[in-house]
Structure formats: structure tokens, C-alpha cells
Design an enzyme around this catalytic site. Structure first.
Site, PDB file in Angstrom:
ATOM      1  N   LYS A  58      30.181  49.038  34.746  1.00  7.66           N
ATOM      2  CA  LYS A  58      30.099  48.862  33.302  1.00  7.66           C
ATOM      3  C   LYS A  58      29.001  49.703  32.644  1.00  7.66           C
ATOM      4  CE  LYS A  58      33.059  45.331  32.188  1.00  7.66           C
ATOM      5  NZ  LYS A  58      33.310  44.617  33.420  1.00  7.66           N
ATOM      6  N   SER A  83      31.326  38.481  29.789  1.00  3.97           N
ATOM      7  CA  SER A  83      31.121  37.473  30.816  1.00  3.97           C
ATOM      8  C   SER A  83      29.927  37.844  31.678  1.00  3.97           C
ATOM      9  CB  SER A  83      32.365  37.342  31.682  1.00  3.97           C
ATOM     10  OG  SER A  83      32.542  38.530  32.411  1.00  3.97           O
ATOM     11  N   GLU A 209      44.954  42.335  39.488  1.00  2.00           N
ATOM     12  CA  GLU A 209      44.440  41.196  38.724  1.00  2.00           C
ATOM     13  C   GLU A 209      44.382  39.942  39.583  1.00  2.00           C
ATOM     14  OE1 GLU A 209      45.908  41.040  34.289  1.00  2.00           O
ATOM     15  OE2 GLU A 209      47.642  41.050  35.627  1.00  2.00           O
ATOM     16  N   GLY A 213      45.418  34.994  36.498  1.00  2.00           N
ATOM     17  CA  GLY A 213      45.138  35.708  35.245  1.00  2.00           C
ATOM     18  C   GLY A 213      45.945  36.980  35.160  1.00  2.00           C
ATOM     19  N   ASP A 215      47.803  38.447  32.998  1.00  2.00           N
ATOM     20  CA  ASP A 215      48.243  38.837  31.647  1.00  2.00           C
ATOM     21  C   ASP A 215      48.715  40.285  31.567  1.00  2.00           C
ATOM     22  OD1 ASP A 215      45.315  39.024  32.064  1.00  2.00           O
ATOM     23  OD2 ASP A 215      45.367  40.081  30.153  1.00  2.00           O
ATOM     24  N   SER A 309      34.194  47.437  42.147  1.00  2.00           N
ATOM     25  CA  SER A 309      33.667  47.559  40.787  1.00  2.00           C
ATOM     26  C   SER A 309      32.274  47.003  40.568  1.00  2.00           C
ATOM     27  CB  SER A 309      34.654  46.929  39.807  1.00  2.00           C
ATOM     28  OG  SER A 309      34.978  45.617  40.212  1.00  2.00           O
TER      29      SER A 309
HETATM   30  C1  PLP Z   1      34.421  44.027  33.874  1.00  2.00           C
HETATM   31  C2  PLP Z   1      34.672  44.062  35.324  1.00  2.00           C
HETATM   32  C3  PLP Z   1      35.969  44.299  35.824  1.00  2.00           C
HETATM   33  C4  PLP Z   1      37.176  44.466  34.936  1.00  2.00           C
HETATM   34  O1  PLP Z   1      37.047  45.590  34.120  1.00  2.00           O
HETATM   35  P1  PLP Z   1      37.989  45.797  32.838  1.00  2.00           P
HETATM   36  O2  PLP Z   1      37.557  47.075  32.273  1.00  2.00           O
HETATM   37  O3  PLP Z   1      37.755  44.627  31.925  1.00  2.00           O
HETATM   38  O4  PLP Z   1      39.385  45.786  33.330  1.00  2.00           O
HETATM   39  C5  PLP Z   1      36.120  44.403  37.194  1.00  2.00           C
HETATM   40  N1  PLP Z   1      35.083  44.241  38.032  1.00  2.00           N
HETATM   41  C6  PLP Z   1      33.831  43.994  37.589  1.00  2.00           C
HETATM   42  C7  PLP Z   1      32.741  43.834  38.588  1.00  2.00           C
HETATM   43  C8  PLP Z   1      33.581  43.896  36.227  1.00  2.00           C
HETATM   44  O5  PLP Z   1      32.348  43.649  35.794  1.00  2.00           O
END
Ligand code: PLP
Length: 325
Positions: A58, A83, A209, A213, A215, A309
Site C-alpha cells: 500500500k 482497515s 478473494e 467476500g 464480490d 501483499s
Molecule cells: C489492501 C490489501 C489487499 C487488497 O488490496 P486491494 O487493492 O484493496 O485489492 C491485499 N493484501 C493486503 C496486505 C492489503 O493491505
């Protein structure tokens, strides 16, 4: 909420983001594992955004969006709802740029994520996930104080920034046969899809996903965004209820398929990373890997990219998950 910059970014925006954020982001490592390859029956390349600054990808999108603000917007300050990981990333990006940051977070956000945003000098405002709409809470503040909103996924600069992770991955390991990406609101998936479709034509792009969830899976099948109730899942970064409009347009154009995985599969995958690769990955960060490790579509010579991520997880909770086999 209407996004002000409603133009859909292309790969050029990802390239621009890469140079805009280059001095502050970490070029995260790409790890491999013989055991992972054995389980998947293909060659997996894990892009480790758990090692990114603030512990998740992010920071890429947040810094890109903050740096793209004009002088007047910088003076007003930035607000966001999240979140956790996006809030943290915005807080850090604003601290680096010397801009005021306000983060609207659910009361039940993980303690570690709240403290991190606070430690980066952001002002935290809480809301109740079940009874209040975070966008309405943020919008009231935005109108009263004149802050600039940087949402967590449905924003061209955020999307372009997230795409730099897949761009680096492909630059490092070369063309891919498939790319698995964790999916909440679709910022990471759409940004990575822009990069992969440009740099590795023919690469299958798969978003993953939580089962509860799904969606985006529903929206993908129906051809338009679908709203669901707040999903009950341990993947707290993917408890989104509706895909973004910009992210969905890109997903429709470039993404091959959307898959889902169970919470149990996320726990098993967290344990896999701890045991075999010695890395801490948060539940949401395991989405793509959980699907890649069970895949049977691609053969032994296939090269598969997997986005890990993030790694921000409450340690007591993490210990409990690893223990309950
Ligand atoms: C926000 C986040 C996601 C999902 O990312 P999106 O851009 O909302 O699809 C996945 N993994 C982590 C660790 C995140 O913080």
C-alpha cells in the site's frame, strides 16, 4: 463516492509512478522455494511486499498519490479510510512529504495497524464497521475541513503505484505464464494487470478473494459491480463490500479469472510460509499464494508470479493461528 480523477490509468501511469516513488520505496525481494514448486507443480516467484516499507504494498500507491497532489492540496492535508494498511501507508507517505494526515479506521482494526498509523503522526478517527459507513464519515470531515481524500483503491494514482510491484517482479524474473494477485477492492490487481499485460503479453492474470467476500467474482461474472455484506473472514485487508469503478473497468479488460480461497487455506498458507520460507505473511497477504499453491492448470515449466501483499499481523493472533493445526 465519486472519484475526482475518474480517468482510467494505463501502463504509462505505472511507469510514471515507478519514477515518482523510486527514492522512497523498497525494491522488495523475489523469493523461490523448492517445496512451493513441488506443491504447485510449477515454478513460483513470490514478490515479497511484506518487506515493503510499512509492511505492505500500500505504501507504493499512497506515496504516488500523495506526491501527485498540487501545492494547495498539500496545504489542506489528506484524509483516508482504511482497515489498516492503507491508513498506515498514507500516514507514512504524508510524514515523509510533511503533510497533515487524517485516518478514519474501524474501531476493531488490529491494534498493531492503529498504533503504526499513530506513530507516523497521523490523526486517527474511529468508526463502527457494522453501523456506520466509513465513506460517509470521511466525507463529512472532508467537507468540514477541506481535506483531500485518497481512497484505498479506486483512484488512478493509487492503482498506478500498486502496479509498480508487478512491474518490478517482471523486470526481475522475465515474462510470466500467470500472475496471482491478492484481491480486496482491486487496486493491487488492476495496477498489476496494467503492468503484466504490457510487460508480459499473454500472461494469465488471476485475482484471489476470500470465499466469504467474493464480490469481485460475482461482479466479474455479471459484468457490473455487485455489493455484498461486510464479509466475515480473517483476511481483514479484503473485507471490501464492492469493487471500485475504475479498478473494475481495468479488471474486466485485463484479468483472466477471479478465484476464492477459504480462511482455513489462508491459515495453512501462513503456516507454509513460516515453516518453509521463514517469512511472516498476514492472512490477506496469503490469498494469491493459497490459490497458486493448489493450482493444477499450469505445468512444470510454467513461470508463475505470486504477490505476497503484506505482513502486518498481530503476533498473539498469528501464534494462535500457527498453533491450531
Ligand atoms: C489492501 C490489501 C489487499 C487488497 O488490496 P486491494 O487493492 O484493496 O485489492 C491485499 N493484501 C493486503 C496486505 C492489503 O493491505
Amino acid at each position: 463516492m465519486q472519484t475526482e480523477l475518474s480517468t482510467i490509468p494505463g501502463f504509462e501511469a505505472v511507469r510514471e509512478a515507478a519514477s515518482r516513488i523510486a527514492d522512497q520505496i523498497r525494491r522488495t525481494p523475489v523469493l523461490t522455494s523448492a517445496e512451493a514448486d513441488r506443491r504447485a507443480g510449477a515454478r513460483l516467484f513470490f514478490k515479497c511486499e511484506n518487506f515493503q516499507r510499512t509492511g505492505a504494498f500500500k505504501f507504493r500507491g499512497a506515496l504516488n498519490a500523495v506526491r501527485a497532489l498540487n501545492p494547495q492540496e498539500r496545504k489542506a492535508g489528506v484524509i483516508t479510510f482504511s482497515s489498516g494498511n492503507h491508513g498506515q501507508a498514507i500516514a507514512r507517505a504524508c510524514q515523509i512529504e510533511g503533510i497533515k494526515a487524517v485516518v478514519v479506521m474501524p474501531k476493531d482494526a488490529p491494534q498493531a495497524k492503529m498504533q503504526a498509523a499513530q506513530s507516523f503522526g497521523a490523526q486517527i478517527i474511529h468508526y463502527d464497521r457494522l453501523s456506520e459507513d466509513r465513506e460517509i464519515v470521511a466525507k463529512a470531515l472532508l467537507e468540514r475541513e477541506g481535506y483531500r481524500l485518497i481512497p484505498p483503491f479506486d483512484h488512478p494514482m493509487v492503482i498506478a503505484g500498486q502496479g509498480t510491484s508487478a512491474m518490478e517482479l517482471i523486470e526481475e524474473v522475465g515474462a510470466l505464464d500467470a500472475l496471482y494477485v491478492c484481491l480486496g477492492g482491486g487496486g493491487l490487481l488492476s495496477g498489476c494487470a496494467l503492468a503484466a499485460s504490457a510487460l508480459s503479453p499473454g500472461c494469465q492474470i488471476i485475482g484471489v478473494e476470500p470465499e466469504t467476500g467474493n464480490d469481485v467474482q460475482l461482479a466479474f461474472a455479471r459484468g457490473e459491480p455487485v455489493s455484498i455484506d461486510v464479509p466475515d473472514t480473517i483476511a481483514d485487508g479484503a473485507r471490501t463490500t464492492r469493487v471500485g469503478d475504475i479498478t473494475f473497468a481495468i479488471i474486466q479488460q485485463h484479468v483472466t479469472a477471479i478465484e476464492t480461497v477459504s480462511d482455513q487455506a489462508l491459515i495453512d498458507t501462513m503456516r507454509f510460509f513460516a515453516q518453509w520460507m521463514k517469512i511472516v505473511i498476514e492472512p490477506t497477504g496469503c490469498l494469491a499464494a493459497a490459490a497458486a499453491l493448489r493450482q493444477r492448470e499450469f505445468g512444470p515449466s510454467a513461470k508463475i508470479g505470486v504477490l505476497l501483499s503484506g505482513g502486518n499481523v498481530d503476533l498473539a493472533q498469528y501464534g494462535a493461528w500457527l498453533k491450531a493445526a
